[in-house]
Structure formats: structure tokens, C-alpha cells
Design a protein around this motif. Sequence first.
Motif, PDB file in Angstrom:
ATOM      1  N   ASP A  30      -6.853   9.273   1.303  1.00  0.00           N
ATOM      2  CA  ASP A  30      -6.928   8.698  -0.274  1.00  0.00           C
ATOM      3  C   ASP A  30      -5.428   8.420  -0.138  1.00  0.00           C
ATOM      4  OD1 ASP A  30      -9.937   9.719  -1.109  1.00  0.00           O
ATOM      5  OD2 ASP A  30      -9.168  10.767  -2.095  1.00  0.00           O
ATOM      6  N   LYS A  31      -4.616   9.156  -0.536  1.00  0.00           N
ATOM      7  CA  LYS A  31      -3.141   8.752  -0.338  1.00  0.00           C
ATOM      8  C   LYS A  31      -2.718   7.717   0.302  1.00  0.00           C
ATOM      9  CE  LYS A  31      -0.576  13.046  -1.832  1.00  0.00           C
ATOM     10  NZ  LYS A  31      -0.045  13.970  -1.229  1.00  0.00           N
ATOM     11  N   ARG A  81     -11.965   9.507   8.733  1.00  0.00           N
ATOM     12  CA  ARG A  81     -11.428   8.635   7.367  1.00  0.00           C
ATOM     13  C   ARG A  81     -11.534   7.948   6.464  1.00  0.00           C
ATOM     14  NH1 ARG A  81     -10.586  14.608   8.331  1.00  0.00           N
ATOM     15  NH2 ARG A  81     -11.692  16.205   6.722  1.00  0.00           N
ATOM     16  N   ALA A 121      -5.275   5.395   1.663  1.00  0.00           N
ATOM     17  CA  ALA A 121      -5.595   4.306   0.858  1.00  0.00           C
ATOM     18  C   ALA A 121      -5.531   3.530   0.119  1.00  0.00           C
ATOM     19  CB  ALA A 121      -7.280   4.541   0.596  1.00  0.00           C
ATOM     20  N   ASP A 134      -8.522  14.952   3.076  1.00  0.00           N
ATOM     21  CA  ASP A 134      -9.151  13.707   2.169  1.00  0.00           C
ATOM     22  C   ASP A 134      -8.178  13.330   1.330  1.00  0.00           C
ATOM     23  OD1 ASP A 134     -11.961  14.736   3.180  1.00  0.00           O
ATOM     24  OD2 ASP A 134     -12.413  15.973   1.563  1.00  0.00           O
ATOM     25  N   ASP A 135      -7.281  14.284   1.007  1.00  0.00           N
ATOM     26  CA  ASP A 135      -6.735  13.913   0.136  1.00  0.00           C
ATOM     27  C   ASP A 135      -5.773  12.859   0.571  1.00  0.00           C
ATOM     28  OD1 ASP A 135      -4.414  14.527  -2.605  1.00  0.00           O
ATOM     29  OD2 ASP A 135      -3.647  15.127  -1.626  1.00  0.00           O
TER      30      ASP A 135
END
Length: 244
Positions: free
Chosen positions: A92-93, A124, A95, A88-89
Motif C-alpha cells: 500500500d505504501k 501484490r 502503491a 500488504d501494508d
Amino acid sequence: MMQQPGRLIGLGVGPGDPELITVKALRLLRESPVVAYFVAKGKKGNAFGIIEAHLQEAQNLLPLVYPVTTEALPAPLSYEQVISDFYDDAADKLAAHLDAGRDVAVICEGDPFFYGSYMYLHDRLAERYQAEVVPGVCSMLGGASVLGAPLVYRNQSLSVLSGVLPHDELKRRLADADAAVIMKLGRNFPKVRLVLEELGLAGRALYVERATMANQKIVPLDQVEPMSSPYFSLIIVPGERWQG
């Protein structure tokens, strides 16, 4: 004017030999302003080693450092939750770069969709951004080539099995297989070797570590040290030879 998002690019860079990267993967690698790669803490990583010589000085390198490298964690830690939070993290990076209009190439040893960590980022992000995946030579094909072992003949079927499977389930699937590749050995090696012996397949089984890499190792199955069997190893049980 709204910023055009960048592209998510999953690049398969092959099993280890730097010359096995495809022309397309090499082109997209060089064109990508951001290059992301999975790595264990304090390591450079095999995938990064494959492409390191091709990187441009202006490229932004984004290491995605695994928080754990083993599934055996002390309670109350859950490997599934820890690794899910990590992906998930990492998503995000990526994205953040994609939203800024920068293409991100995520390099993946072997093939991105064959046991590749990239696939978890794809799950994701691919619905939100344009995604392109470039296939790569996977480890089992690299292994077959260095072993000189045709995998399947004529109408035979190939089974790709995980050494993580329980003893009885692995034995059932191997018994039904014309030919097989067993991956994810490591600490599972003693169990896998026992199953092969019980099925009378040990004589047909071929073992290779780090296929196509500079430190490649091919040894007879009965000479493998169980405690030293690395993650980057596999066993191939070729199909019965057919005289065509």
C-alpha cells in the motif's frame, strides 16, 4: 489529465560486495525518485549498505521495517499472518507513490526472485503497475566464488535446499543430489551438519558466512559454532570433480 502511474522496479544489488551491483541496477537506482528497502528495526540493513554511497540527496527513502525477525512467535500470534499483513501494508505504501506517478526502486540483497523479499511486493503489485526486475548476483554464486568451488560439472544437477526442511526430508534430498547449496541455516545448522555427517558428505561440504561482505568468514564445518551461525550463511556441497 489522468496521472501516468510510476514503475515498480525490483533491483537485485548483489550479495554484499558493492562492486557486484550491475551497471543497469546502478542506473535505475540513481534514476528512481523513491528507493524502498527492507530492514529490521534499529538496523540499516545489508542491502541499504550496498547502495548507500550511490544515493542522491533528492531521493525519497522508504524503509520497510519488519515487524518480526523470527518465525518463533508466542501464541496466539502467527508469523505467517503477521508477515502477510506487513507485506500488504508495504504494498500500500508503494502503491501511493506509484499512483502519484513516481517510480519506486525496491532494492534487494542478492537477486529479487531468489529468496528475495521483493517478490512478495511483486506478487501484490505487478498486475496493477508496470514492473521491471533487474537480476542480481545471488548469495550462493557469491559463496561459490569466494570458496573457489565450482558448483556442478558437465551433466550434473544442482539442488538448492532450505535448512528449514525436516531432518528426514533434507537427508533424502541431499542423498539424491549431485551437488547442493543449503541456505537458511541459522538455528537449523546443527540439524544440517548432522545430516551431512550421516550421509558421509561433511568432508565435501564448505561453509561460508556473509560471502563477499567485509566481514566474510570461511571456516571448516566442524569448527562452526551452532549458536552463532548467522542467517547470511550457506553450505555448498560441490559436485564430484570431472576431468574434462
